[in-house]
Write an enzyme that holds these catalytic residues in place. Sequence first.
Site, PDB file in Angstrom:
ATOM      1  N   HIS A   1      45.575  61.083  14.845  1.00  0.00           N
ATOM      2  CA  HIS A   1      44.151  61.353  15.083  1.00  0.00           C
ATOM      3  C   HIS A   1      43.294  60.089  15.193  1.00  0.00           C
ATOM      4  CE1 HIS A   1      45.697  65.193  14.044  1.00  0.00           C
ATOM      5  NE2 HIS A   1      45.549  65.102  12.739  1.00  0.00           N
TER       6      HIS A   1
ATOM      7  N   LEU B   1      49.606  78.182  10.083  1.00  0.00           N
ATOM      8  CA  LEU B   1      48.911  77.744  11.298  1.00  0.00           C
ATOM      9  C   LEU B   1      48.684  78.922  12.244  1.00  0.00           C
ATOM     10  CD1 LEU B   1      47.897  75.195  12.978  1.00  0.00           C
ATOM     11  CD2 LEU B   1      50.026  75.483  14.245  1.00  0.00           C
TER      12      LEU B   1
ATOM     13  N   THR C   1      55.013  83.637  11.070  1.00  0.00           N
ATOM     14  CA  THR C   1      54.570  84.171   9.779  1.00  0.00           C
ATOM     15  C   THR C   1      53.858  83.076   8.977  1.00  0.00           C
ATOM     16  OG1 THR C   1      56.688  83.596   8.749  1.00  0.00           O
ATOM     17  CG2 THR C   1      56.493  85.809   9.691  1.00  0.00           C
TER      18      THR C   1
ATOM     19  N   ASP D   1      67.050  83.526  13.836  1.00  0.00           N
ATOM     20  CA  ASP D   1      67.721  82.442  13.126  1.00  0.00           C
ATOM     21  C   ASP D   1      67.843  81.283  14.112  1.00  0.00           C
ATOM     22  OD1 ASP D   1      69.513  80.651  12.118  1.00  0.00           O
ATOM     23  OD2 ASP D   1      71.093  82.106  11.717  1.00  0.00           O
ATOM     24  N   VAL D   2      67.138  80.191  13.860  1.00  0.00           N
ATOM     25  CA  VAL D   2      67.034  79.114  14.855  1.00  0.00           C
ATOM     26  C   VAL D   2      68.367  78.497  15.249  1.00  0.00           C
ATOM     27  CG1 VAL D   2      64.683  78.345  14.415  1.00  0.00           C
ATOM     28  CG2 VAL D   2      66.542  77.382  13.074  1.00  0.00           C
TER      29      VAL D   2
ATOM     30  N   ASP E   1      47.674  67.111  19.379  1.00  0.00           N
ATOM     31  CA  ASP E   1      46.877  66.375  18.417  1.00  0.00           C
ATOM     32  C   ASP E   1      45.567  67.142  18.395  1.00  0.00           C
ATOM     33  OD1 ASP E   1      44.915  64.674  17.265  1.00  0.00           O
ATOM     34  OD2 ASP E   1      46.302  63.010  17.494  1.00  0.00           O
ATOM     35  N   HIS E   2      45.367  67.923  17.357  1.00  0.00           N
ATOM     36  CA  HIS E   2      44.238  68.877  17.437  1.00  0.00           C
ATOM     37  C   HIS E   2      42.881  68.174  17.495  1.00  0.00           C
ATOM     38  CE1 HIS E   2      43.933  68.352  13.072  1.00  0.00           C
ATOM     39  NE2 HIS E   2      42.761  68.949  13.129  1.00  0.00           N
TER      40      HIS E   2
END
Length: 487
Positions: free
Chosen positions: A240, A17, A14, A85-86, A177-178
């Site tokens: 980066h 990202l 939700t 619920d993690v 690492d985008h």
Amino acid sequence: EKHPKAIIVIFGATGDLAKRKLFPSIYRLVENNKISQEFAVVGVGRRPWSNDEFRNNVSDSIQTAMKESKELDDFTSHFYYHPFDVTNPTSYLELNNLLNNLDGTYETEGNRVFFLAMAPEFFGTIAQNLKKQGLTATNGWSRIVIEKPFGHDLPSAQKLNQEIREAFNEDQIYRIDHYLGKEMVQNIEVIRFSNALFEPLWNNRYISNIQITSSETLGVEDRGRYYENSGALRDMVQNHMLQMVALLAMEPPIKLNTNEIRSEKVKVLRALRAVSEDEVKDYFIRGQYSNGELDGKQLIAYRDENNVDDDSQTETYVAGKLLIDNFRWAGVPFYIRTGKRMAAKSTKIVVQFKDIPMNLYYKKGETVPPNLLIINIQPDEGITLHLNVKKDGGNSKPVKLDLSNNFFDGINTPEAYEKLLYDCMRGDATNFTHWDEVALSWSFVDPISEAWKKGKAELTTYPSGSMGPKEADELLKDDDNEWLPVN
Ligand code: BG6
């Protein structure tokens, strides 16, 4: 594998990202027939959404990102939502039932991508529960994708890594690492290793210095809470910027495969000259944006942003000088700078070549415009070469050979996340960060944040909408260099 098949499980479905990057990426991968048409996505989150609410959200995301008005029901029918619920083991067991059912429906062969796009404090718990509750015990493969930040310093990164490693092997872990998914960052290797024009010159005999700038116009936006504990050093430099340094400085790999490329990058990080706490002030400049103006808009100071301390010492800008102690690079400074609320959104790499031994066309004492190779990462993609040529009846004049706009088709280049997700589904981890890279870059960065925490170097300020504090110019001036190109 040609059209990889898997269920993609997104934790934090939700969130921002997922909405801005992941859903549109999945859409393009399916549209372009890159991944199997038999795919399924399970969104996991705390909110009690229904499948329909989730699908509407996915649909919105794609319409916004792609300006697509096509019928999306068929596509979104592959999306399922699972409230979660993690910390509750039952949540995992229920999720596993759902995944097993979907495996049957879509014939995904037990292949699972677990994409952790949420608050990092839960990464370890989730990884461990996925294994404990049997979600990784299928006939197919399981991979875990971890968004940054990977830890906050070396000890926290080590702890996180241990937790994940209890459940997944290194080759199942895909640390994002985008920047490594950006077309022109991937192009660094190609430009270097497939051109006779550059490769022989790529060393300390011919290169004077290399400059990497990644500037943003945005401020901290609504991320004050995260950013106050991070700052530009952890947010941009540790990952980066150091990744770009590694790609620029690495030796040619023996082969273009994951292990070879990563091991060359690791060697660069090992050769980075460590900066001790007391030396930090001589190598790094930190700055914070004060108020200012950009494009006629008044901008507030960082300290006046939401969730930011009135007296915040957090840096929104870093400039630094890096030295790589190996045969190729001894004596060649790599200058980096990155910041928020700067004059332009732009990432570029400037390679400045050394002057030729004698220039016949300039008088003694006159500066000869240096040859530059500029790699434009974003927003424009391309390369520019600065040369000296006889022009307009004069003698030697600087000219630019520009291979940009109409050569690199920005519209059709896949987005970073699209490439990375595809790579992960194919099992190609080359453009993800290996643990050794993470560990080495934290080791490099930690003394810098320590020194700053102890006040061993001043926090400078710079007006919003500028190119950063003047101290960053002095950093280069000390070496008789300057940020290039100067317009
Ligand atoms: C992220 C940082 O990793 O990179 C952000 O957390 C930053 O603060 C972003 O804005 C920059 O990415 P890009 O792709 O816009 O250069």
